[in-house]
Scaffold this motif. Sequence first.
Motif, PDB file in Angstrom:
ATOM      1  N   GLN A   1       0.204   4.758   8.862  1.00  0.00           N
ATOM      2  CA  GLN A   1       0.575   4.117   7.512  1.00  0.00           C
ATOM      3  C   GLN A   1      -0.520   3.236   6.761  1.00  0.00           C
ATOM      4  O   GLN A   1      -1.180   2.725   7.622  1.00  0.00           O
ATOM      5  CB  GLN A   1       2.049   3.373   7.555  1.00  0.00           C
ATOM      6  CG  GLN A   1       1.902   2.215   8.819  1.00  0.00           C
ATOM      7  CD  GLN A   1       3.287   1.709   8.858  1.00  0.00           C
ATOM      8  OE1 GLN A   1       4.066   2.248   8.266  1.00  0.00           O
ATOM      9  NE2 GLN A   1       3.476   1.119   9.950  1.00  0.00           N
ATOM     10  N   VAL A   2      -0.480   3.308   5.394  1.00  0.00           N
ATOM     11  CA  VAL A   2      -1.790   2.827   4.807  1.00  0.00           C
ATOM     12  C   VAL A   2      -1.702   1.233   5.132  1.00  0.00           C
ATOM     13  O   VAL A   2      -0.601   0.622   4.799  1.00  0.00           O
ATOM     14  CB  VAL A   2      -1.864   3.209   3.433  1.00  0.00           C
ATOM     15  CG1 VAL A   2      -2.997   2.552   2.724  1.00  0.00           C
ATOM     16  CG2 VAL A   2      -1.728   4.634   3.417  1.00  0.00           C
ATOM     17  N   TYR A   3      -2.872   0.722   5.269  1.00  0.00           N
ATOM     18  CA  TYR A   3      -2.873  -0.796   5.385  1.00  0.00           C
ATOM     19  C   TYR A   3      -4.231  -1.294   5.070  1.00  0.00           C
ATOM     20  O   TYR A   3      -5.319  -0.439   5.303  1.00  0.00           O
ATOM     21  CB  TYR A   3      -3.128  -0.857   7.215  1.00  0.00           C
ATOM     22  CG  TYR A   3      -3.290  -2.357   7.609  1.00  0.00           C
ATOM     23  CD1 TYR A   3      -2.624  -3.403   7.072  1.00  0.00           C
ATOM     24  CD2 TYR A   3      -4.557  -2.640   8.313  1.00  0.00           C
ATOM     25  CE1 TYR A   3      -2.902  -4.658   7.433  1.00  0.00           C
ATOM     26  CE2 TYR A   3      -4.696  -3.907   8.826  1.00  0.00           C
ATOM     27  CZ  TYR A   3      -4.045  -5.040   8.557  1.00  0.00           C
ATOM     28  OH  TYR A   3      -4.208  -6.204   8.920  1.00  0.00           O
ATOM     29  N   LYS A   4      -4.115  -2.226   4.097  1.00  0.00           N
ATOM     30  CA  LYS A   4      -5.251  -2.629   3.287  1.00  0.00           C
ATOM     31  C   LYS A   4      -5.410  -3.960   3.427  1.00  0.00           C
ATOM     32  O   LYS A   4      -6.179  -4.610   2.760  1.00  0.00           O
ATOM     33  CB  LYS A   4      -4.983  -2.086   1.660  1.00  0.00           C
ATOM     34  CG  LYS A   4      -5.223  -0.829   1.793  1.00  0.00           C
ATOM     35  CD  LYS A   4      -5.133  -0.219   0.185  1.00  0.00           C
ATOM     36  CE  LYS A   4      -5.400   1.341  -0.155  1.00  0.00           C
ATOM     37  NZ  LYS A   4      -5.477   1.759  -1.615  1.00  0.00           N
TER      38      LYS A   4
ATOM     39  N   HIS B   1      -2.672   2.084  15.735  1.00  0.00           N
ATOM     40  CA  HIS B   1      -2.740   2.793  14.285  1.00  0.00           C
ATOM     41  C   HIS B   1      -4.083   2.819  13.510  1.00  0.00           C
ATOM     42  O   HIS B   1      -4.849   2.215  13.796  1.00  0.00           O
ATOM     43  CB  HIS B   1      -1.891   2.181  13.254  1.00  0.00           C
ATOM     44  CG  HIS B   1      -0.247   1.954  14.056  1.00  0.00           C
ATOM     45  ND1 HIS B   1       0.527   2.991  14.214  1.00  0.00           N
ATOM     46  CD2 HIS B   1       0.341   0.851  14.479  1.00  0.00           C
ATOM     47  CE1 HIS B   1       1.712   2.439  14.690  1.00  0.00           C
ATOM     48  NE2 HIS B   1       1.592   1.251  14.656  1.00  0.00           N
ATOM     49  N   TYR B   2      -4.191   4.145  12.839  1.00  0.00           N
ATOM     50  CA  TYR B   2      -5.014   3.959  11.730  1.00  0.00           C
ATOM     51  C   TYR B   2      -4.651   3.160  10.562  1.00  0.00           C
ATOM     52  O   TYR B   2      -3.509   2.910  10.444  1.00  0.00           O
ATOM     53  CB  TYR B   2      -5.520   5.645  11.446  1.00  0.00           C
ATOM     54  CG  TYR B   2      -5.899   6.476  12.604  1.00  0.00           C
ATOM     55  CD1 TYR B   2      -7.119   6.433  12.879  1.00  0.00           C
ATOM     56  CD2 TYR B   2      -4.886   7.060  13.268  1.00  0.00           C
ATOM     57  CE1 TYR B   2      -7.763   7.422  13.927  1.00  0.00           C
ATOM     58  CE2 TYR B   2      -5.334   8.077  14.386  1.00  0.00           C
ATOM     59  CZ  TYR B   2      -6.789   8.240  14.414  1.00  0.00           C
ATOM     60  OH  TYR B   2      -7.121   8.783  15.645  1.00  0.00           O
ATOM     61  N   ALA B   3      -5.678   3.136   9.849  1.00  0.00           N
ATOM     62  CA  ALA B   3      -5.560   2.263   8.766  1.00  0.00           C
ATOM     63  C   ALA B   3      -5.273   2.954   7.340  1.00  0.00           C
ATOM     64  O   ALA B   3      -5.246   2.383   6.284  1.00  0.00           O
ATOM     65  CB  ALA B   3      -6.643   1.369   8.009  1.00  0.00           C
ATOM     66  N   ASP B   4      -4.830   4.376   7.691  1.00  0.00           N
ATOM     67  CA  ASP B   4      -4.605   5.176   6.477  1.00  0.00           C
ATOM     68  C   ASP B   4      -3.339   6.198   6.803  1.00  0.00           C
ATOM     69  O   ASP B   4      -2.679   5.864   7.661  1.00  0.00           O
ATOM     70  CB  ASP B   4      -6.062   6.378   6.309  1.00  0.00           C
ATOM     71  CG  ASP B   4      -6.345   7.044   7.870  1.00  0.00           C
ATOM     72  OD1 ASP B   4      -5.724   7.290   8.390  1.00  0.00           O
ATOM     73  OD2 ASP B   4      -7.545   7.130   7.881  1.00  0.00           O
ATOM     74  N   THR B   5      -3.227   7.217   5.967  1.00  0.00           N
ATOM     75  CA  THR B   5      -2.184   8.251   6.212  1.00  0.00           C
ATOM     76  C   THR B   5      -2.029   8.657   7.437  1.00  0.00           C
ATOM     77  O   THR B   5      -0.993   9.356   7.687  1.00  0.00           O
ATOM     78  CB  THR B   5      -1.994   9.119   4.843  1.00  0.00           C
ATOM     79  OG1 THR B   5      -3.345  10.014   5.184  1.00  0.00           O
ATOM     80  CG2 THR B   5      -1.957   8.452   3.806  1.00  0.00           C
ATOM     81  N   ARG B   6      -2.737   8.784   8.415  1.00  0.00           N
ATOM     82  CA  ARG B   6      -2.545   9.438   9.746  1.00  0.00           C
ATOM     83  C   ARG B   6      -1.692   8.555  10.503  1.00  0.00           C
ATOM     84  O   ARG B   6      -1.097   8.634  11.343  1.00  0.00           O
ATOM     85  CB  ARG B   6      -4.007   9.569  10.415  1.00  0.00           C
ATOM     86  CG  ARG B   6      -4.871  10.355  10.159  1.00  0.00           C
ATOM     87  CD  ARG B   6      -6.090  10.527  10.701  1.00  0.00           C
ATOM     88  NE  ARG B   6      -6.914   9.046  10.401  1.00  0.00           N
ATOM     89  CZ  ARG B   6      -8.302   8.846  10.745  1.00  0.00           C
ATOM     90  NH1 ARG B   6      -8.860   9.764  11.781  1.00  0.00           N
ATOM     91  NH2 ARG B   6      -8.975   7.895  10.521  1.00  0.00           N
TER      92      ARG B   6
ATOM     93  N   ALA C   1       0.579  -1.372   0.214  1.00  0.00           N
ATOM     94  CA  ALA C   1       0.168  -0.070   0.066  1.00  0.00           C
ATOM     95  C   ALA C   1       0.696   1.284  -0.086  1.00  0.00           C
ATOM     96  O   ALA C   1       0.333   2.150  -0.371  1.00  0.00           O
ATOM     97  CB  ALA C   1      -0.843  -0.004   1.174  1.00  0.00           C
ATOM     98  N   GLU C   2       2.000   1.114   0.436  1.00  0.00           N
ATOM     99  CA  GLU C   2       2.986   2.258   0.605  1.00  0.00           C
ATOM    100  C   GLU C   2       3.881   2.162  -0.755  1.00  0.00           C
ATOM    101  O   GLU C   2       4.504   3.337  -0.740  1.00  0.00           O
ATOM    102  CB  GLU C   2       3.842   2.188   1.994  1.00  0.00           C
ATOM    103  CG  GLU C   2       2.912   2.610   2.889  1.00  0.00           C
ATOM    104  CD  GLU C   2       2.440   4.127   3.384  1.00  0.00           C
ATOM    105  OE1 GLU C   2       3.009   4.896   2.342  1.00  0.00           O
ATOM    106  OE2 GLU C   2       1.772   4.393   4.058  1.00  0.00           O
TER     107      GLU C   2
END
Length: 462
Positions: A222-225, A215-220, A182-183
């Motif tokens: 790191q992106v996690y999908k 963690h958040y799952a977004d750019t707050r 995702a990154e």
Amino acid sequence: MTRTLSLIAAALFLALTAPAALAKPKTTFTIRGAGFGHGVGMSQYGAMGYAEHGSNAAQILAHYYSGTALGTTDPNRKVRIQLVADSTSLRISGAKQAGSRKLDPTQTYTVKRRGLTQVDLSANGKRLATFTAPLQVGGDVIALSGVGSYRGVLEFAPTVLKGLSVINSVGLDDYLQGVVPAESPASWPAEALKAQAIAARTYAITTAKSADFDHYADTRSQVYKGVGIETAATNAAVAATRGQIVTYNGQPVVTYFFSTSGGKTEDVENTTLGNEPKPWLKSVDDEYDGVSPRHRWTTKLTMRQAARKLGRLVQGTFKGIRVTKRGASPRIMTAEVVGSKGTTPTDGATLRTKFGLFDTWAYFTAISAEKAPDDGAPSTDGSGGATIPPRSFAFQWPAAAGVLRGTVVGGGSRGLVQQRVDGRWTDVAAVKLRHGAYRYTATEPGTYRVVFGDAAGPSITL
């Protein structure tokens, strides 16, 4: 009646014989910038460039995180990621167990809130059980409808509002398998993907967003999908670096990373990420960042559009932006919004948000231009603007064809006058600002403009 006609005729005569009123000056507003992101730590495109030029993951990380070395951590330690902040109803499949109750992984279940502390589990419209929150649902891979599929355990709990939150508790390296692709694109060189895996692993264990989750799952964060984005190449990068982290003096440290540096990263204390210097988060040159499509970029707005975006930062009529302090790279730390009724202090982060810019590495140039009457005053460079030899074929008029004048905010002190000839802009003179203004007396009629840096002013016909 006759008197009225006479007055109209007189007014018309005066209008036709009076000198034409000068048009309102035209203005261009150009934003030239570089980079994409906050500018601190590892540039992902730069890392890709270093990998393409033979650097391995350890060398890439040592370059971006000054004075660091590689250490290790438990790759199976748990991290908690918030997948859903608040939802009234959620559907899952692939689950094998909910609390102590066994489930059919081929069945789709609905999870809803009951009261302040309980969660209902239903299937086919029938409630199967009620659990005290948090409800933990396990399986090999659990699909959360409309969100994604995940390894580990999903935890459902009532929120302070009226819905449910969902947190994924998962092993560190399983989490990374849903982060790395995702990154960073899976097509990138293996060493760049390994560097991304180590940086992401270190970031995961050195930052936490709340007491309820890491963690958040977004750019707050790191992106996690989750599982759906995993690839063979990125999973191999995670496996090849199993448990590896970045350390400074033997301790894991926060490893910020971002897309594109523009050629140089920034000291963390000069950004919104931190107020204190960190020895491993220092500005470094980024030799191969030019591979990024955001290495350099330009945005053009009208003054009205710019003023609308800036809103209350503008006092009076918007005139431009003056940068007052830059960081170790050219990223903006402080600046002023210049208006006809005063200036308003601001900073790079605010300007980036207001204008929707890729980075705070930006230069703002507002150039006004108008045709002015020739009053015999010299051009601003003291030579009539003739610092560039006239073209040999140019017809030299016995008198000035017109005067180009205007103001510049944010474009430096020296520029060029260009004339449109055969469809192309040709340099004809140099100009120097005096108190923010320029003036050029043309020796032949034509269409002219001034250029300061890479920013061009409006074209004016003399």
